[in-house]
Design a protein around this motif. Structure first.
Motif, PDB file in Angstrom:
ATOM      1  N   GLY A  26      42.061 115.036 129.103  1.00 58.06           N
ATOM      2  CA  GLY A  26      43.316 115.308 128.727  1.00 58.06           C
ATOM      3  C   GLY A  26      44.098 114.498 127.748  1.00 58.06           C
ATOM      4  N   GLY A  27      43.561 113.341 127.661  1.00 50.83           N
ATOM      5  CA  GLY A  27      44.075 112.453 126.593  1.00 50.83           C
ATOM      6  C   GLY A  27      44.631 111.175 127.209  1.00 50.83           C
ATOM      7  N   LYS A  28      44.719 111.087 128.514  1.00 49.81           N
ATOM      8  CA  LYS A  28      45.115 109.757 129.227  1.00 49.81           C
ATOM      9  C   LYS A  28      43.877 108.846 129.016  1.00 49.81           C
ATOM     10  CE  LYS A  28      47.936 111.550 132.750  1.00 49.81           C
ATOM     11  NZ  LYS A  28      48.634 110.753 134.031  1.00 49.81           N
ATOM     12  N   GLU A  29      44.577 107.705 129.046  1.00 55.55           N
ATOM     13  CA  GLU A  29      43.556 106.523 128.831  1.00 55.55           C
ATOM     14  C   GLU A  29      43.963 105.326 129.895  1.00 55.55           C
ATOM     15  OE1 GLU A  29      43.468 104.843 124.825  1.00 55.55           O
ATOM     16  OE2 GLU A  29      43.648 106.883 124.104  1.00 55.55           O
ATOM     17  N   PHE A  30      42.826 104.725 130.239  1.00 57.06           N
ATOM     18  CA  PHE A  30      42.850 103.637 131.551  1.00 57.06           C
ATOM     19  C   PHE A  30      42.029 102.612 130.973  1.00 57.06           C
ATOM     20  CE2 PHE A  30      43.462 107.873 133.280  1.00 57.06           C
ATOM     21  CZ  PHE A  30      44.679 107.688 134.383  1.00 57.06           C
ATOM     22  N   THR A  31      42.535 101.383 131.077  1.00 51.60           N
ATOM     23  CA  THR A  31      41.486 100.342 131.200  1.00 51.60           C
ATOM     24  C   THR A  31      41.686  99.398 132.353  1.00 51.60           C
ATOM     25  OG1 THR A  31      43.368  98.900 130.437  1.00 51.60           O
ATOM     26  CG2 THR A  31      41.996  99.885 128.875  1.00 51.60           C
ATOM     27  N   GLY A  32      40.516  98.753 132.929  1.00 51.46           N
ATOM     28  CA  GLY A  32      40.487  98.062 134.200  1.00 51.46           C
ATOM     29  C   GLY A  32      39.050  97.551 134.499  1.00 51.46           C
ATOM     30  N   LYS A  33      39.075  97.008 135.576  1.00 48.97           N
ATOM     31  CA  LYS A  33      37.713  96.320 135.944  1.00 48.97           C
ATOM     32  C   LYS A  33      36.961  97.547 136.947  1.00 48.97           C
ATOM     33  CE  LYS A  33      35.960  92.479 138.884  1.00 48.97           C
ATOM     34  NZ  LYS A  33      36.383  91.577 139.746  1.00 48.97           N
ATOM     35  N   LEU A  34      35.564  97.867 136.426  1.00 52.96           N
ATOM     36  CA  LEU A  34      34.977  98.886 137.006  1.00 52.96           C
ATOM     37  C   LEU A  34      34.249  98.102 138.242  1.00 52.96           C
ATOM     38  CD1 LEU A  34      33.706 101.479 137.096  1.00 52.96           C
ATOM     39  CD2 LEU A  34      31.620 100.450 135.874  1.00 52.96           C
ATOM     40  N   LEU A  35      34.879  98.858 139.531  1.00 55.03           N
ATOM     41  CA  LEU A  35      34.318  98.202 140.843  1.00 55.03           C
ATOM     42  C   LEU A  35      32.944  99.175 141.130  1.00 55.03           C
ATOM     43  CD1 LEU A  35      37.462  98.023 143.195  1.00 55.03           C
ATOM     44  CD2 LEU A  35      36.181  96.315 141.895  1.00 55.03           C
ATOM     45  N   GLY A  36      32.768 100.287 141.013  1.00 54.64           N
ATOM     46  CA  GLY A  36      31.841 101.191 141.268  1.00 54.64           C
ATOM     47  C   GLY A  36      31.749 102.582 140.857  1.00 54.64           C
ATOM     48  N   PHE A  37      30.794 103.306 140.947  1.00 56.76           N
ATOM     49  CA  PHE A  37      30.711 104.706 140.430  1.00 56.76           C
ATOM     50  C   PHE A  37      29.536 105.148 141.235  1.00 56.76           C
ATOM     51  CE2 PHE A  37      27.506 102.543 138.137  1.00 56.76           C
ATOM     52  CZ  PHE A  37      26.674 103.525 137.929  1.00 56.76           C
ATOM     53  N   ASP A  38      29.553 106.552 141.283  1.00 59.13           N
ATOM     54  CA  ASP A  38      28.346 107.449 141.846  1.00 59.13           C
ATOM     55  C   ASP A  38      27.760 108.357 140.865  1.00 59.13           C
ATOM     56  OD1 ASP A  38      30.000 109.552 141.298  1.00 59.13           O
ATOM     57  OD2 ASP A  38      30.712 110.120 143.228  1.00 59.13           O
ATOM     58  N   ASP A  39      26.864 109.232 141.350  1.00 56.31           N
ATOM     59  CA  ASP A  39      25.853 110.051 140.311  1.00 56.31           C
ATOM     60  C   ASP A  39      26.756 110.787 139.581  1.00 56.31           C
ATOM     61  OD1 ASP A  39      23.570 108.778 141.454  1.00 56.31           O
ATOM     62  OD2 ASP A  39      23.078 110.154 142.810  1.00 56.31           O
ATOM     63  N   TYR A  40      27.891 111.190 140.080  1.00 63.64           N
ATOM     64  CA  TYR A  40      28.785 112.135 139.385  1.00 63.64           C
ATOM     65  C   TYR A  40      29.585 111.413 138.183  1.00 63.64           C
ATOM     66  CZ  TYR A  40      26.918 115.339 142.745  1.00 63.64           C
ATOM     67  OH  TYR A  40      26.186 116.030 143.721  1.00 63.64           O
ATOM     68  N   VAL A  41      29.338 110.145 138.254  1.00 64.78           N
ATOM     69  CA  VAL A  41      30.217 109.446 137.259  1.00 64.78           C
ATOM     70  C   VAL A  41      31.725 109.280 137.999  1.00 64.78           C
ATOM     71  CG1 VAL A  41      30.627 108.316 135.222  1.00 64.78           C
ATOM     72  CG2 VAL A  41      28.849 109.648 135.517  1.00 64.78           C
ATOM     73  N   GLY A  67      34.721 111.810 137.418  1.00 64.65           N
ATOM     74  CA  GLY A  67      33.680 112.066 136.565  1.00 64.65           C
ATOM     75  C   GLY A  67      33.689 113.255 135.362  1.00 64.65           C
ATOM     76  N   ASN A  68      34.318 114.307 136.178  1.00 72.52           N
ATOM     77  CA  ASN A  68      34.324 115.570 135.244  1.00 72.52           C
ATOM     78  C   ASN A  68      35.313 115.545 134.131  1.00 72.52           C
ATOM     79  OD1 ASN A  68      32.267 116.996 136.741  1.00 72.52           O
ATOM     80  ND2 ASN A  68      33.644 117.851 138.371  1.00 72.52           N
ATOM     81  N   ASN A  69      36.309 114.748 134.462  1.00 69.00           N
ATOM     82  CA  ASN A  69      37.279 114.717 133.286  1.00 69.00           C
ATOM     83  C   ASN A  69      37.306 113.494 132.445  1.00 69.00           C
ATOM     84  OD1 ASN A  69      38.411 116.732 134.379  1.00 69.00           O
ATOM     85  ND2 ASN A  69      39.558 115.721 136.062  1.00 69.00           N
ATOM     86  N   ILE A  70      36.048 112.621 132.521  1.00 66.61           N
ATOM     87  CA  ILE A  70      36.031 111.567 131.602  1.00 66.61           C
ATOM     88  C   ILE A  70      35.378 111.989 130.280  1.00 66.61           C
ATOM     89  CG2 ILE A  70      34.823 109.400 131.294  1.00 66.61           C
ATOM     90  CD1 ILE A  70      35.103 108.860 134.485  1.00 66.61           C
ATOM     91  N   CYS A  71      36.016 111.780 129.236  1.00 68.37           N
ATOM     92  CA  CYS A  71      35.540 112.059 127.825  1.00 68.37           C
ATOM     93  C   CYS A  71      34.580 110.861 127.361  1.00 68.37           C
ATOM     94  CB  CYS A  71      36.798 112.422 127.034  1.00 68.37           C
ATOM     95  SG  CYS A  71      36.282 112.636 125.348  1.00 68.37           S
ATOM     96  N   MET A  72      35.096 109.774 127.521  1.00 71.27           N
ATOM     97  CA  MET A  72      34.655 108.540 126.870  1.00 71.27           C
ATOM     98  C   MET A  72      34.764 107.249 127.670  1.00 71.27           C
ATOM     99  SD  MET A  72      34.379 107.271 122.825  1.00 71.27           S
ATOM    100  CE  MET A  72      36.419 106.918 122.612  1.00 71.27           C
ATOM    101  N   MET A  73      33.891 106.371 127.618  1.00 73.47           N
ATOM    102  CA  MET A  73      33.911 104.958 128.234  1.00 73.47           C
ATOM    103  C   MET A  73      33.744 103.985 127.236  1.00 73.47           C
ATOM    104  SD  MET A  73      32.396 105.822 131.979  1.00 73.47           S
ATOM    105  CE  MET A  73      30.895 106.450 131.362  1.00 73.47           C
ATOM    106  N   VAL A  74      34.360 103.123 127.029  1.00 68.10           N
ATOM    107  CA  VAL A  74      34.012 101.951 126.179  1.00 68.10           C
ATOM    108  C   VAL A  74      33.996 100.496 126.993  1.00 68.10           C
ATOM    109  CG1 VAL A  74      34.842 100.480 124.118  1.00 68.10           C
ATOM    110  CG2 VAL A  74      35.508 103.068 124.362  1.00 68.10           C
ATOM    111  N   PRO A  75      32.637 100.101 127.303  1.00 71.53           N
ATOM    112  CA  PRO A  75      32.442  98.804 128.008  1.00 71.53           C
ATOM    113  C   PRO A  75      33.167  97.752 127.180  1.00 71.53           C
ATOM    114  CG  PRO A  75      30.347 100.168 127.953  1.00 71.53           C
ATOM    115  CD  PRO A  75      31.562 100.914 126.861  1.00 71.53           C
ATOM    116  N   GLY A  76      33.835  97.051 128.074  1.00 76.13           N
ATOM    117  CA  GLY A  76      34.627  95.727 127.669  1.00 76.13           C
ATOM    118  C   GLY A  76      35.799  96.030 126.522  1.00 76.13           C
ATOM    119  N   GLY A  77      36.025  97.492 126.692  1.00 75.78           N
ATOM    120  CA  GLY A  77      37.292  97.830 125.952  1.00 75.78           C
ATOM    121  C   GLY A  77      38.667  97.324 126.584  1.00 75.78           C
ATOM    122  N   ASP A  78      39.558  97.213 125.717  1.00 73.69           N
ATOM    123  CA  ASP A  78      40.985  96.986 126.517  1.00 73.69           C
ATOM    124  C   ASP A  78      41.939  97.996 125.926  1.00 73.69           C
ATOM    125  OD1 ASP A  78      41.456  96.219 123.761  1.00 73.69           O
ATOM    126  OD2 ASP A  78      41.881  94.173 124.370  1.00 73.69           O
TER     127      ASP A  78
END
Length: 89
Positions: A26-41, A67-78
């Motif tokens: 939907g265009g929302k963006e979040f940055t933060g420290k990744l604590l964990g994820f599951d098989d569905y991301v 995870g169904n709503n994630i479009c893109m992930m940028v490791p290390g991105g701020d």
């Protein structure tokens, strides 16, 4: 193992404990420290900033992203770099 041989979930697993920038469908963006994820991301982030150029950024202690709503992930991105900035370099 080189990055070319990593599967997507293995790459995300290497990001646990690190900063990540997540762009939602939907265009929302979040940055933060990744604590964990599951098989569905589905993922849990802490020390989160919701990036909103119109209304201003919002700080959140922790968030669960679907995870169904994630479009893109940028490791290390701020969330401060834009694709236009990268194209100018």
């Amino acid at each position: 193992m080189s990055l070319e041989q990593l599967l997507p979930l293995e790459l995300i697993d290497k990001c646990v404990g690190s900063q990540i920038w997540v762009i939602m469908n939907g265009g929302k963006e979040f940055t933060g420290k990744l604590l964990g994820f599951d098989d569905y991301v589905n993922m849990v982030l802490e020390d989160v900033t919701e990036i909103d150029p119109v209304e201003g950024n919002v700080k959140l202690p922790k968030i669960l992203l679907n995870g169904n709503n994630i479009c893109m992930m940028v490791p290390g991105g701020d969330g401060t770099s834009t694709f236009e900035d990268d194209m100018e370099e």
